[in-house]
Scaffold this motif. Structure first.
Motif, mmCIF file in Angstrom:
data_model
loop_
_atom_site.group_PDB
_atom_site.id
_atom_site.type_symbol
_atom_site.label_atom_id
_atom_site.label_comp_id
_atom_site.label_asym_id
_atom_site.label_seq_id
_atom_site.Cartn_x
_atom_site.Cartn_y
_atom_site.Cartn_z
ATOM 1 N N LYS A 195 77.999 66.228 9.060
ATOM 2 C CA LYS A 195 77.244 66.252 10.312
ATOM 3 C C LYS A 195 77.811 65.259 11.316
ATOM 4 O O LYS A 195 77.918 65.546 12.515
ATOM 5 C CB LYS A 195 75.773 65.925 10.039
ATOM 6 C CG LYS A 195 75.000 67.001 9.304
ATOM 7 C CD LYS A 195 73.600 66.492 8.960
ATOM 8 C CE LYS A 195 72.819 67.484 8.121
ATOM 9 N NZ LYS A 195 71.498 66.953 7.701
ATOM 10 N N ARG A 224 76.581 71.679 14.130
ATOM 11 C CA ARG A 224 75.566 70.959 13.357
ATOM 12 C C ARG A 224 74.386 71.869 13.033
ATOM 13 O O ARG A 224 73.771 71.758 11.973
ATOM 14 C CB ARG A 224 75.097 69.727 14.126
ATOM 15 C CG ARG A 224 76.127 68.606 14.145
ATOM 16 C CD ARG A 224 75.593 67.407 14.901
ATOM 17 N NE ARG A 224 75.279 67.755 16.286
ATOM 18 C CZ ARG A 224 74.311 67.192 16.999
ATOM 19 N NH1 ARG A 224 73.541 66.263 16.458
ATOM 20 N NH2 ARG A 224 74.101 67.540 18.255
ATOM 21 N N ARG A 240 72.052 73.229 9.198
ATOM 22 C CA ARG A 240 70.624 73.234 8.892
ATOM 23 C C ARG A 240 70.323 74.431 7.993
ATOM 24 O O ARG A 240 69.618 75.358 8.376
ATOM 25 C CB ARG A 240 69.799 73.304 10.167
ATOM 26 C CG ARG A 240 69.638 71.964 10.850
ATOM 27 C CD ARG A 240 68.731 72.106 12.049
ATOM 28 N NE ARG A 240 68.584 70.825 12.733
ATOM 29 C CZ ARG A 240 68.234 70.695 14.004
ATOM 30 N NH1 ARG A 240 68.018 71.786 14.726
ATOM 31 N NH2 ARG A 240 68.110 69.517 14.564
ATOM 32 N N ARG A 276 68.514 76.492 5.518
ATOM 33 C CA ARG A 276 67.096 76.477 5.175
ATOM 34 C C ARG A 276 66.915 76.646 3.671
ATOM 35 O O ARG A 276 67.392 77.627 3.091
ATOM 36 C CB ARG A 276 66.390 77.610 5.906
ATOM 37 C CG ARG A 276 64.906 77.726 5.606
ATOM 38 C CD ARG A 276 64.308 78.858 6.418
ATOM 39 N NE ARG A 276 62.921 79.092 6.082
ATOM 40 C CZ ARG A 276 62.167 79.984 6.700
ATOM 41 N NH1 ARG A 276 62.685 80.705 7.682
ATOM 42 N NH2 ARG A 276 60.906 80.155 6.352
ATOM 43 N N PRO A 297 62.486 77.623 11.652
ATOM 44 C CA PRO A 297 63.293 76.656 12.390
ATOM 45 C C PRO A 297 63.082 76.734 13.901
ATOM 46 O O PRO A 297 63.093 75.706 14.580
ATOM 47 C CB PRO A 297 64.728 77.022 12.000
ATOM 48 C CG PRO A 297 64.589 77.679 10.663
ATOM 49 C CD PRO A 297 63.298 78.422 10.712
ATOM 50 N N GLU A 344 61.983 73.664 16.320
ATOM 51 C CA GLU A 344 62.724 73.246 17.516
ATOM 52 C C GLU A 344 61.803 73.208 18.734
ATOM 53 O O GLU A 344 61.865 72.288 19.562
ATOM 54 C CB GLU A 344 63.897 74.193 17.770
ATOM 55 C CG GLU A 344 64.995 74.122 16.728
ATOM 56 C CD GLU A 344 65.672 72.766 16.709
ATOM 57 O OE1 GLU A 344 65.659 72.060 17.747
ATOM 58 O OE2 GLU A 344 66.203 72.396 15.654
ATOM 59 N N TRP A 398 69.727 64.439 14.886
ATOM 60 C CA TRP A 398 69.352 65.539 14.009
ATOM 61 C C TRP A 398 67.862 65.858 14.093
ATOM 62 O O TRP A 398 67.432 66.972 13.842
ATOM 63 C CB TRP A 398 69.744 65.176 12.580
ATOM 64 C CG TRP A 398 69.978 66.395 11.740
ATOM 65 C CD1 TRP A 398 69.287 66.799 10.657
ATOM 66 C CD2 TRP A 398 70.985 67.385 11.940
ATOM 67 N NE1 TRP A 398 69.795 67.970 10.148
ATOM 68 C CE2 TRP A 398 70.849 68.355 10.924
ATOM 69 C CE3 TRP A 398 72.007 67.565 12.883
ATOM 70 C CZ2 TRP A 398 71.664 69.461 10.822
ATOM 71 C CZ3 TRP A 398 72.823 68.658 12.763
ATOM 72 C CH2 TRP A 398 72.654 69.593 11.753
ATOM 73 N N ARG A 434 64.151 66.623 9.150
ATOM 74 C CA ARG A 434 64.665 67.037 7.864
ATOM 75 C C ARG A 434 63.478 67.369 6.961
ATOM 76 O O ARG A 434 62.350 66.939 7.211
ATOM 77 C CB ARG A 434 65.523 65.943 7.221
ATOM 78 C CG ARG A 434 64.735 64.700 6.816
ATOM 79 C CD ARG A 434 65.671 63.631 6.290
ATOM 80 N NE ARG A 434 64.950 62.409 5.982
ATOM 81 C CZ ARG A 434 65.544 61.237 5.743
ATOM 82 N NH1 ARG A 434 66.851 61.133 5.787
ATOM 83 N NH2 ARG A 434 64.818 60.168 5.464
#
Length: 479
Positions: A338, A417, A421, A423, A431, A435, A475, A478
């Motif tokens: 990342k 990046r 992510r 899933r 997601p 966001e 990021w 998480r």
């Protein structure tokens, strides 16, 4: 272009040697491929990542390459030491499927893993069953001088070739106990060239031969396919370290017998250099499919780990070093990836400016590292330093990084990046919703509406999402 001499560790000589191609116009490499009776575990995949790195370094050094990887769909027994049932036949019985369907399914699964790890496809995938006729012809050619018949098939007499087992380490009683205890064998290490089907037994895969209806031995397959596709001698033969003890010594014996080089050239082995990657281990020991519980690449993906994070984890250790797998290690590799991608993205967005320095030193250091027996752990920090060097223009840094990544295979020019992510399979999250909530929360913080900011954070926490305020990677969250 890249001038440090390429030096590689030869398992046969136990030494690092200068690499000189047999044919200056093309380097020829053969890699022992998978037996497609089950999914490949991530330890298996380390061998193909190593072979891919070798091929990428060859191209970095300016060599054209012909790389062959085989698919074993017959003949590999449940013990690598030539004992037990055929793995493919056993899998077909257990799963109550056609052996051809078993082979097709697991071949497709393996090639998907190859693609996800950004492994360069070989010039040709050689499938063992396509070469059975050539295997019979090969065995006929060496039978008179090097083989003998038993009721169970045709066996190779290892005493008929010089220095048998030189590739393997010191023989131990434990190693001897792994060999097939067949009545009538002349030597304990003798191995099957052809296995005749027992009376009354019908295999799904069997062929007529001078020694009866049956199937070829596993060791014969690689000798035949490498000879057919690359000729003998070729430059490099690769495989996992487990192949160094039995499978590859048996290949060498067959190669010596076929080429008649056992007396004229006792040093002939079929390949000039034999290279082996070390094991990937977990806390319970060497990874193995025999236990029934093993880590696949899909297992990592299901846990939210991108396949290229696993590639980076492997590159962070030398291929000849034993590498321990832990979830902490692979998560650390994902974080490192990342960071690399964040830097690359920032450089792409930065206004260009003239360089006040040169990338030459970085190129020389990177080349010296990968030319020193594929020392990727030494090469990776050179990439980090290059990307961080503000005396170089963004364009120069990106161009050099792209050249380095042609060796590392991290796909830095393509993935983002957001691609990392991955899933987790059991994550009941959306997601896009996350966001959207994060955008709302950033706006609330900018408006100093801390009550709404905290409420949005608590909403996400209830879904198992940790909001990472101040994350230097940008990021934000998480699981």
């Amino acid at each position: 272009m890249n001038g440090a001499p390429l030096r590689l560790y030869n398992s046969l000589s136990r030494a690092i040697e200068d690499f000189r191609p047999i044919d200056p116009d093309q380097v020829r490499i053969y890699t022992c491929g998978p037996t497609v009776y089950n999914y490949q575990h991530i330890g298996n995949m380390r061998a193909f990542l190593f072979a891919d790195t070798l091929g990428r370094v060859m191209r970095w050094k300016g060599h054209a390459l012909r790389h062959i990887i085989n698919i074993t769909d017959v003949g590999h027994l449940t013990s690598d030491a030539d004992a037990g049932d055929d793995k493919m036949e056993k899998a077909a019985r257990v799963q109550q499927k056609s052996i051809w369907d078993i082979a097709a399914h697991y071949t497709d699964a393996f090639k998907l893993d190859v693609q996800r790890l950004n492994i360069t496809p070989p010039a040709k995938w050689t499938v063992a069953t396509d070469y059975v006729g050539a295997m019979i012809e090969f065995a006929q050619g060496i039978e008179a001088k090097h083989c003998y018949r038993l009721d169970s098939g045709l066996y190779f007499d290892v005493s008929t070739v010089p220095d048998y087992g030189r590739l393997a380490r010191a023989t131990t009683e434990a190693g001897e106990s792994r060999l097939d205890p067949v009545d009538g064998k002349r030597n304990q290490q003798d191995f099957a060239i052809w296995r005749t089907s027992p009376p009354g037994e019908q295999r799904q895969m069997e062929w007529d031969s001078p020694w009866g209806r049956g199937a070829p031995g596993w060791h014969l397959e690689c000798s035949v396919m490498s000879l057919a596709e690359l000729g003998h001698p070729f430059d490099i033969h690769t495989g996992g370290i487990d192949h160094r003890e039995i499978h590859h010594p048996n290949e060498i014996a067959q190669n010596q017998a076929k080429c008649g080089c056992d007396a004229a050239d006792p040093g002939f082995t079929g390949a000039r250099i034999w290279m082996h990657n070390n094991f990937l281990v977990d806390r319970g020991g060497k990874m193995s499919k025999s236990s029934g519980a093993f880590l696949r690449l899909q297992t990592l993906v299901d846990r939210g780990i991108h396949p290229l994070s696993y590639r980076l984890m492997c590159l962070s250790a030398h291929y000849r070093s034993e590498l321990e797998f832990t979830w902490d290690n692979v998560i650390a590799a994902q974080t490192r990836l990342k960071r690399l991608l964040q830097t690359v993205e920032k450089l792409r967005a930065a206004p260009d400016k003239p360089s006040r320095g040169t990338v030459d030193n970085y190129r020389e250091r990177f080349d010296a590292a990968v030319s020193d027996d594929l020392n990727t752990p030494r090469a990776l920090p050179v990439l980090d330093e290059l990307l961080a060097d503000k005396t170089l223009s963004p364009a120069d840094r990106l161009a050099a990084a792209a050249d380095f990544d042609a060796v590392l295979g991290l796909d830095l020019a393509t993935i983002t990046r957001a691609d990392l992510r991955t899933r987790p399979a059991d994550a009941a999250i959306d997601p896009d919703m996350i966001e959207a909530r994060l955008v709302d929360r950033r706006q609330a913080r900018a408006d100093k509406d801390f009550a709404r900011s905290d409420a949005l954070r608590d909403e996400l926490a209830a879904l198992g999402i940790e909001v990472m305020d101040g994350d230097p990677l940008g990021w934000d969250w998480r699981l």
